[in-house]
Design a protein around this motif. Structure first.
Motif, PDB file in Angstrom:
ATOM      1  N   MET A   1       0.848  -1.177   0.000  1.00 46.91           N
ATOM      2  CA  MET A   1       0.000   0.000   0.000  1.00 46.91           C
ATOM      3  C   MET A   1       0.890   1.236   0.000  1.00 46.91           C
ATOM      4  SD  MET A   1      -3.260   0.855  -0.039  1.00 46.91           S
ATOM      5  CE  MET A   1      -3.967  -0.730   0.234  1.00 46.91           C
ATOM      6  N   SER A   2       0.481   2.248  -0.705  1.00 42.66           N
ATOM      7  CA  SER A   2       1.237   3.489  -0.792  1.00 42.66           C
ATOM      8  C   SER A   2       1.160   4.267   0.516  1.00 42.66           C
ATOM      9  CB  SER A   2       0.686   4.359  -1.918  1.00 42.66           C
ATOM     10  OG  SER A   2       0.814   3.713  -3.153  1.00 42.66           O
ATOM     11  N   GLU A   3       2.175   5.048   0.744  1.00 41.70           N
ATOM     12  CA  GLU A   3       2.197   5.942   1.896  1.00 41.70           C
ATOM     13  C   GLU A   3       1.777   7.330   1.451  1.00 41.70           C
ATOM     14  OE1 GLU A   3       2.886   4.940   5.049  1.00 41.70           O
ATOM     15  OE2 GLU A   3       3.015   2.924   4.221  1.00 41.70           O
ATOM     16  N   TRP A   4       1.245   8.097   2.382  1.00 43.87           N
ATOM     17  CA  TRP A   4       0.844   9.460   2.091  1.00 43.87           C
ATOM     18  C   TRP A   4       2.062  10.335   1.794  1.00 43.87           C
ATOM     19  CZ3 TRP A   4      -3.837  11.557   1.318  1.00 43.87           C
ATOM     20  CH2 TRP A   4      -4.958  10.831   1.731  1.00 43.87           C
ATOM     21  N   ASN A   5       1.923  11.190   0.824  1.00 44.14           N
ATOM     22  CA  ASN A   5       2.861  12.292   0.659  1.00 44.14           C
ATOM     23  C   ASN A   5       2.629  13.178   1.881  1.00 44.14           C
ATOM     24  OD1 ASN A   5       3.125  15.226   0.103  1.00 44.14           O
ATOM     25  ND2 ASN A   5       3.924  14.525  -1.868  1.00 44.14           N
ATOM     26  N   PRO A   6       3.659  13.507   2.644  1.00 44.05           N
ATOM     27  CA  PRO A   6       3.443  14.263   3.882  1.00 44.05           C
ATOM     28  C   PRO A   6       2.694  15.579   3.697  1.00 44.05           C
ATOM     29  CG  PRO A   6       5.675  13.407   3.822  1.00 44.05           C
ATOM     30  CD  PRO A   6       5.063  13.126   2.469  1.00 44.05           C
ATOM     31  N   ASP A   7       2.945  16.285   2.583  1.00 38.47           N
ATOM     32  CA  ASP A   7       2.246  17.550   2.346  1.00 38.47           C
ATOM     33  C   ASP A   7       0.755  17.323   2.085  1.00 38.47           C
ATOM     34  OD1 ASP A   7       4.597  19.006   2.700  1.00 38.47           O
ATOM     35  OD2 ASP A   7       5.082  18.947   0.558  1.00 38.47           O
ATOM     36  N   ASP A   8       0.437  16.275   1.308  1.00 35.44           N
ATOM     37  CA  ASP A   8      -0.974  15.951   1.057  1.00 35.44           C
ATOM     38  C   ASP A   8      -1.665  15.542   2.358  1.00 35.44           C
ATOM     39  OD1 ASP A   8      -0.749  16.435  -1.676  1.00 35.44           O
ATOM     40  OD2 ASP A   8      -0.533  14.314  -2.202  1.00 35.44           O
ATOM     41  N   LEU A   9      -1.016  14.697   3.140  1.00 38.58           N
ATOM     42  CA  LEU A   9      -1.603  14.246   4.399  1.00 38.58           C
ATOM     43  C   LEU A   9      -1.867  15.424   5.327  1.00 38.58           C
ATOM     44  CD1 LEU A   9      -2.482  11.989   6.349  1.00 38.58           C
ATOM     45  CD2 LEU A   9      -0.081  11.793   7.035  1.00 38.58           C
ATOM     46  N   ASP A  10      -0.887  16.293   5.485  1.00 38.96           N
ATOM     47  CA  ASP A  10      -1.060  17.461   6.357  1.00 38.96           C
ATOM     48  C   ASP A  10      -2.201  18.350   5.880  1.00 38.96           C
ATOM     49  OD1 ASP A  10       1.089  16.615   7.921  1.00 38.96           O
ATOM     50  OD2 ASP A  10       2.515  18.045   7.036  1.00 38.96           O
ATOM     51  N   ALA A  11      -2.252  18.616   4.575  1.00 39.50           N
ATOM     52  CA  ALA A  11      -3.266  19.526   4.035  1.00 39.50           C
ATOM     53  C   ALA A  11      -4.669  18.937   4.141  1.00 39.50           C
ATOM     54  CB  ALA A  11      -2.939  19.857   2.575  1.00 39.50           C
ATOM     55  N   VAL A  12      -4.824  17.679   3.744  1.00 36.79           N
ATOM     56  CA  VAL A  12      -6.151  17.053   3.777  1.00 36.79           C
ATOM     57  C   VAL A  12      -6.612  16.883   5.226  1.00 36.79           C
ATOM     58  CG1 VAL A  12      -7.489  15.005   3.152  1.00 36.79           C
ATOM     59  CG2 VAL A  12      -5.843  15.963   1.523  1.00 36.79           C
ATOM     60  N   ALA A  13      -5.719  16.464   6.099  1.00 38.02           N
ATOM     61  CA  ALA A  13      -6.086  16.255   7.502  1.00 38.02           C
ATOM     62  C   ALA A  13      -6.464  17.562   8.193  1.00 38.02           C
ATOM     63  CB  ALA A  13      -4.938  15.580   8.250  1.00 38.02           C
ATOM     64  N   ALA A  14      -5.850  18.648   7.805  1.00 38.23           N
ATOM     65  CA  ALA A  14      -6.133  19.939   8.446  1.00 38.23           C
ATOM     66  C   ALA A  14      -7.428  20.587   7.938  1.00 38.23           C
ATOM     67  CB  ALA A  14      -4.964  20.895   8.226  1.00 38.23           C
ATOM     68  N   ALA A  15      -7.903  20.168   6.783  1.00 41.59           N
ATOM     69  CA  ALA A  15      -9.110  20.765   6.208  1.00 41.59           C
ATOM     70  C   ALA A  15     -10.317  20.496   7.114  1.00 41.59           C
ATOM     71  CB  ALA A  15      -9.364  20.198   4.813  1.00 41.59           C
ATOM     72  N   GLU A  16     -11.163  21.480   7.253  1.00 40.26           N
ATOM     73  CA  GLU A  16     -12.371  21.323   8.071  1.00 40.26           C
ATOM     74  C   GLU A  16     -13.301  20.266   7.467  1.00 40.26           C
ATOM     75  OE1 GLU A  16     -14.802  22.156  11.351  1.00 40.26           O
ATOM     76  OE2 GLU A  16     -12.756  22.795  10.955  1.00 40.26           O
ATOM     77  N   GLU A  17     -13.387  20.258   6.138  1.00 43.78           N
ATOM     78  CA  GLU A  17     -14.216  19.289   5.426  1.00 43.78           C
ATOM     79  C   GLU A  17     -13.448  18.798   4.201  1.00 43.78           C
ATOM     80  OE1 GLU A  17     -18.678  20.997   6.254  1.00 43.78           O
ATOM     81  OE2 GLU A  17     -17.592  21.801   4.529  1.00 43.78           O
ATOM     82  N   ILE A  18     -13.765  17.587   3.789  1.00 45.45           N
ATOM     83  CA  ILE A  18     -13.197  17.060   2.548  1.00 45.45           C
ATOM     84  C   ILE A  18     -14.349  16.602   1.659  1.00 45.45           C
ATOM     85  CG2 ILE A  18     -11.104  16.322   3.754  1.00 45.45           C
ATOM     86  CD1 ILE A  18     -12.081  13.386   3.274  1.00 45.45           C
ATOM     87  N   ASP A  19     -14.067  16.494   0.381  1.00 51.74           N
ATOM     88  CA  ASP A  19     -15.023  15.907  -0.563  1.00 51.74           C
ATOM     89  C   ASP A  19     -14.524  14.521  -0.913  1.00 51.74           C
ATOM     90  OD1 ASP A  19     -16.701  18.123  -0.676  1.00 51.74           O
ATOM     91  OD2 ASP A  19     -15.548  19.042  -2.297  1.00 51.74           O
ATOM     92  N   ILE A  20     -15.397  13.538  -0.766  1.00 52.97           N
ATOM     93  CA  ILE A  20     -15.043  12.163  -1.104  1.00 52.97           C
ATOM     94  C   ILE A  20     -15.896  11.720  -2.286  1.00 52.97           C
ATOM     95  CG2 ILE A  20     -16.646  11.117   0.565  1.00 52.97           C
ATOM     96  CD1 ILE A  20     -14.398   8.948   1.000  1.00 52.97           C
ATOM     97  N   SER A  21     -15.252  11.027  -3.202  1.00 52.24           N
ATOM     98  CA  SER A  21     -15.923  10.503  -4.396  1.00 52.24           C
ATOM     99  C   SER A  21     -15.587   9.025  -4.537  1.00 52.24           C
ATOM    100  CB  SER A  21     -15.462  11.270  -5.642  1.00 52.24           C
ATOM    101  OG  SER A  21     -15.799  12.628  -5.548  1.00 52.24           O
ATOM    102  N   PRO A  22     -16.339   8.156  -3.850  1.00 47.61           N
ATOM    103  CA  PRO A  22     -16.084   6.723  -3.996  1.00 47.61           C
ATOM    104  C   PRO A  22     -16.517   6.238  -5.377  1.00 47.61           C
ATOM    105  CG  PRO A  22     -17.417   7.193  -2.043  1.00 47.61           C
ATOM    106  CD  PRO A  22     -17.373   8.436  -2.866  1.00 47.61           C
ATOM    107  N   GLU A  23     -15.765   5.305  -5.927  1.00 48.67           N
ATOM    108  CA  GLU A  23     -16.184   4.704  -7.197  1.00 48.67           C
ATOM    109  C   GLU A  23     -17.535   4.036  -6.996  1.00 48.67           C
ATOM    110  OE1 GLU A  23     -13.204   2.111  -8.820  1.00 48.67           O
ATOM    111  OE2 GLU A  23     -11.740   3.733  -8.972  1.00 48.67           O
TER     112      GLU A  23
END
Length: 120
Positions: A1-23
């Motif tokens: 399994m891939s690991e998070w890019n630290p910048d992506d992880l920090d940014a997404v985790a800090a966001a108040e809300e995220i948009d998810i699009s499951p297949e």
């Protein structure tokens, strides 16, 4: 399994809300809350296991999340039940001041906890 890019992880985790699009979801994206525990992201369905996006996420195991100007393809899997208390703590810390924060700790909602990881 891939690991998070630290910048992506920090940014997404800090966001108040995220948009998810499951297949396979009938309507996407869906705006939800996400929390970080160590180097993983977790989400829950506020409406419990009847949420259509959650069912699609569980069935497909794939999708994408968008937040903070980033979009990341993710693998989606049920969370390890042993992590529920840590995920609860993360929801309390991040969303405890919200009138909906306590809802995210209800048993039916806890049962929907999913772990998100970058797709390989």
């Amino acid at each position: 399994m891939s690991e998070w890019n630290p910048d992506d992880l920090d940014a997404v985790a800090a966001a108040e809300e995220i948009d998810i699009s499951p297949e396979g979801a009938p309507v996407t994206p869906v705006t939800i809350w996400a929390v970080r525990v160590d180097d993983d992201l977790f989400v829950r369905a506020h409406n419990g296991p009847g949420a259509l996006w959650w069912r699609a996420a569980l069935a497909s195991g794939r999708g994408s999340v968008a937040a903070a100007g980033r979009e990341v393809a993710v693998a989606i899997e049920p969370a390890d039940p042993d992590l529920q208390e840590l995920v609860d703590d993360a929801y309390r810390e991040k969303y405890g001041a919200s009138p909906y924060g306590a809802d995210m700790l209800a048993d039916a909602v806890r049962e929907t906890t999913l772990r998100l990881r970058p797709a390989p």
